[in-house]
Design an enzyme around this catalytic site. Structure first.
Site, mmCIF file in Angstrom:
data_model
loop_
_atom_site.group_PDB
_atom_site.id
_atom_site.type_symbol
_atom_site.label_atom_id
_atom_site.label_comp_id
_atom_site.label_asym_id
_atom_site.label_seq_id
_atom_site.Cartn_x
_atom_site.Cartn_y
_atom_site.Cartn_z
ATOM 1 C CE1 TYR A 48 -3.466 -2.651 0.313
ATOM 2 C CE2 TYR A 48 -2.744 -3.029 2.561
ATOM 3 C CZ TYR A 48 -3.518 -3.385 1.484
ATOM 4 O OH TYR A 48 -4.337 -4.483 1.558
ATOM 5 C CB SER A 117 -4.896 -5.947 6.419
ATOM 6 O OG SER A 117 -5.804 -6.242 5.387
ATOM 7 C CE1 TYR A 118 -1.534 -8.917 -0.644
ATOM 8 C CE2 TYR A 118 0.633 -8.450 0.278
ATOM 9 C CZ TYR A 118 -0.156 -9.016 -0.706
ATOM 10 O OH TYR A 118 0.438 -9.694 -1.745
ATOM 11 C CD1 TRP A 165 -7.394 -4.508 -0.452
ATOM 12 C CD2 TRP A 165 -7.163 -5.926 -2.175
ATOM 13 N NE1 TRP A 165 -6.105 -4.994 -0.434
ATOM 14 C CE2 TRP A 165 -5.938 -5.859 -1.471
ATOM 15 C CE3 TRP A 165 -7.276 -6.752 -3.289
ATOM 16 C CZ2 TRP A 165 -4.817 -6.590 -1.863
ATOM 17 C CZ3 TRP A 165 -6.156 -7.480 -3.686
ATOM 18 C CH2 TRP A 165 -4.952 -7.399 -2.979
ATOM 19 C CG ASP A 270 -11.162 -8.357 10.956
ATOM 20 O OD1 ASP A 270 -11.254 -7.720 9.896
ATOM 21 O OD2 ASP A 270 -10.181 -9.063 11.238
ATOM 22 C CG HIS A 305 -9.807 -5.278 8.153
ATOM 23 N ND1 HIS A 305 -9.450 -6.576 8.444
ATOM 24 C CD2 HIS A 305 -8.913 -4.846 7.231
ATOM 25 C CE1 HIS A 305 -8.392 -6.920 7.726
ATOM 26 N NE2 HIS A 305 -8.049 -5.891 6.979
#
Length: 579
Positions: A48, A117-118, A165, A270, A305
């Protein structure tokens, strides 16, 4: 554990180019204490833009005696490489980054990884590659099964999540390829006005475009994505959980090979809740060594999340104690494994859950809880709902599901893209829609605690060859307000691979993930049953055509029936915990 400010001079290096095994170099920023003593290293890898991570977390960790690397993934922003694809190369790149960090003169050879997350996914990918210098990981809100955040536990496509996303990450690929597109023109001005780390602002700017793309049919053939994110269409080709393309990269396929301690952090609202529970249970039961199995910890709060530091979730304020001091947690965890320092993070019971309603944290020794009383609550013909099993031959309830007009998403486990909000949200009059069946209990005589996995078993029939059924558990307050507790969906083809027979009765199992909540005396429990929850999930076209291929002209209406007689007792199984 409170952090004590330390006066430590830091050395900072920007745009450190780290070589991978194939010669591609990945860009990273480095913070480390100004000392001649080698120090342990903590790595965060992101697709990101590492600039969006900011400097605060890195500086806190560096002042506590760690070297901190924040790195752009391959093919992203300042890192080299072309044709980025989610997850595909993160195992080898994670391995090479960890071992590079361990070999530097300022490193003591011990490396940990952190991030949400990622940035949690890439920790698992590096772990799968098994770099010898990786000592511990701390994945927040991350996936253990990559099929799940795309299709959900029940097999329905998470349209708001995936479209939003994909758009977010595809814009960088468009920039790198110098692609121009009218869609980008809609976004540029709004995005240019945002600060680099304003993730919520980016979501707000993108929402009108995401809302339009979510209705595109065929869903897998969105033209902008075909140009800059060809992997998006592959989701629909590999729409089954047992597809080898998922199994190869899933952490859950590799638990028996992994010998790393990990903290698994998630939230009751989440999108990755099921994955957090799955990863903790899988590593606790199947990790490669006794030390690794004993080294698993899990923390589940009331969060969505990205909400671990925010007490207000959806419409409810859970109080200041509900937030997580992530800096203190990271230091307690990594200090133990990388410096042999005693820590309550390791010494306390392995499971810590936030019990909503009581709004208190509670430590537990296992998950699910050993004292759970698995209690079925049944649907009844008069719209009733309770622990008494039906005894008669009452006829089914019926509704018509039209994919042109799906039931709107009101709260739940989603990212907040596509105009819908996550968390516990007041349900309004959704239960009065003609395509929603609402089954409601009488006022509870005593407080009822529900802590653990929740599932529904619905006996139902349809006129369609493929369709969805949803189940949502709701807390109805005495004043009429109602808030979602947990919900789930099942796509028929996931449980029954051949087309359904029109009018035949099937038992559909709906996974509502899990929760921990005390529903007070005087409140009522309600189970809402329907066939859609949009935009959390794609509205099923009811055709049975291959995933993502339905055109707008293909959408058809389905006639649904839900049974609740002695022979077909639709029910939900609640994990009741004695008070």
């Amino acid at each position: 554990m409170a952090l004590v400010e330390q006066r430590v001079e830091l050395l900072t290096e920007r745009s450190v180019m780290i070589p991978m095994r194939d010669g591609v170099r990945l860009a990273a920023d480095l913070w480390r204490p100004d000392t001649d003593e080698p120090v342990p290293v903590l790595v965060a890898r992101t697709p990101y833009n590492r600039a969006m991570l900011g400097t605060l977390a890195a500086e806190v960790l560096a002042k506590a005696g760690y070297a901190v690397l924040q790195q752009d993934c391959r093919g992203r922003f300042e890192s080299e490489g072309e044709g980025w694809c989610p997850v595909e190369l993160d195992a080898d790149d994670g391995y090479d980054t960890v071992e590079w960090a361990a070999a530097q003169p300022w490193s003591n050879g011990k490396v940990g990884m952190f991030g949400a997350s990622y940035m949690g996914y890439v920790q698992w990918q590096a772990a799968i590659a098994r770099p010898p210098s990786l000592v511990a990981i701390l994945p927040e809100t991350a996936a253990a099964d990559y099929w799940d955040p795309i299709f959900g536990p029940g097999g329905a496509f998470r349209v708001a999540n995936r479209v939003g996303w994909t758009l977010l990450v595809a814009m960088e690929e468009a920039r790198r390829q110098a692609i121009d597109d009218p869609l980008l023109d809609e976004l540029r001005e709004g995005l240019a006005a945002l600060a680099p780390g304003d993730i919520m602002g980016r979501a707000a700017v993108m929402t009108p475009v995401v809302e339009r793309l979510m209705w595109h049919r065929p869903l897998r053939d969105i033209p902008f994505f075909a140009r800059v994110a060809p992997w998006y269409a592959d989701y629909f080709v590999h729409d089954r959980r047992d597809d080898p393309s998922w199994l190869r990269s899933n952490p859950r396929s590799h638990y028996t090979e992994l010998d790393l301690p990990a903290i698994h952090i998630g939230g009751w609202y989440d999108v990755q809740l099921s994955n957090t529970l799955l990863a903790y249970e899988g590593m606790r039961d199947r990790a490669a060594t006794d030390e690794a199995r004993a080294g698993q910890r899990m923390i589940i709060g009331p969060w969505t999340h990205w909400g671990i530091t925010v007490p207000v979730v959806g419409d409810i304020d859970f109080g200041p104690s509900s937030v997580l001091d992530i800096d203190a947690l990271r230091l307690g965890w990594f200090d133990h494994w990388m410096r042999d320092t005693p820590s309550s993070v390791v010494d306390d019971p392995p499971v810590r859950v936030f019990v909503m309603g009581d709004n208190e944290w509670r430590d537990e020794h296992e998950w699910p809880l050993a004292r759970t009383q698995w209690t079925p609550w049944y649907l009844h013909a008069d719209g009733g709902f309770g622990p008494e099993a039906p005894t008669g031959d009452d006829g089914p309830d019926a509704f018509t599901y039209d994919p042109h007009d799906p039931v709107p998403t009101l709260g739940g486990r989603l990212l907040g893209t596509g105009g819908a909000r996550g968390g516990p949200v007041e349900q309004g009059d959704v239960a009065t829609r003609a395509d929603v069946l609402a089954y409601t209990s009488g006022p509870l005589p005593t407080d009822l605690e529900i802590t653990g996995p929740v599932r529904a078993e619905l006996w139902a029939s349809t006129s369609a060859p493929d369709t969805d059924f949803t189940a949502k558990l709701v807390d109805v307050h005495p004043d009429g307000r109602s808030y979602n507790i947990c919900d789930g969906i099942v796509r028929a083809r996931t449980q029954f691979p051949i087309p359904l027979v029109a009018g035949a009765t099937y038992c559909f199992t709906v996974d509502l993930a899990a929760t921990s909540i005390v529903v007070p005396a005087g409140h009522r429990l309600q189970l809402q049953v329907s066939s859609s929850n949009f935009p959390m999930f794609e509205a099923n076209a009811n055709t049975g055509l291959p995933a993502g291929t339905d055109t707008a002209d293909d959408l058809r209406v389905a006639e649904q029936r839900v049974f609740h007689d002695a022979h077909r007792p639709s029910r939900i199984v609640l994990p009741v915990v004695p008070r």
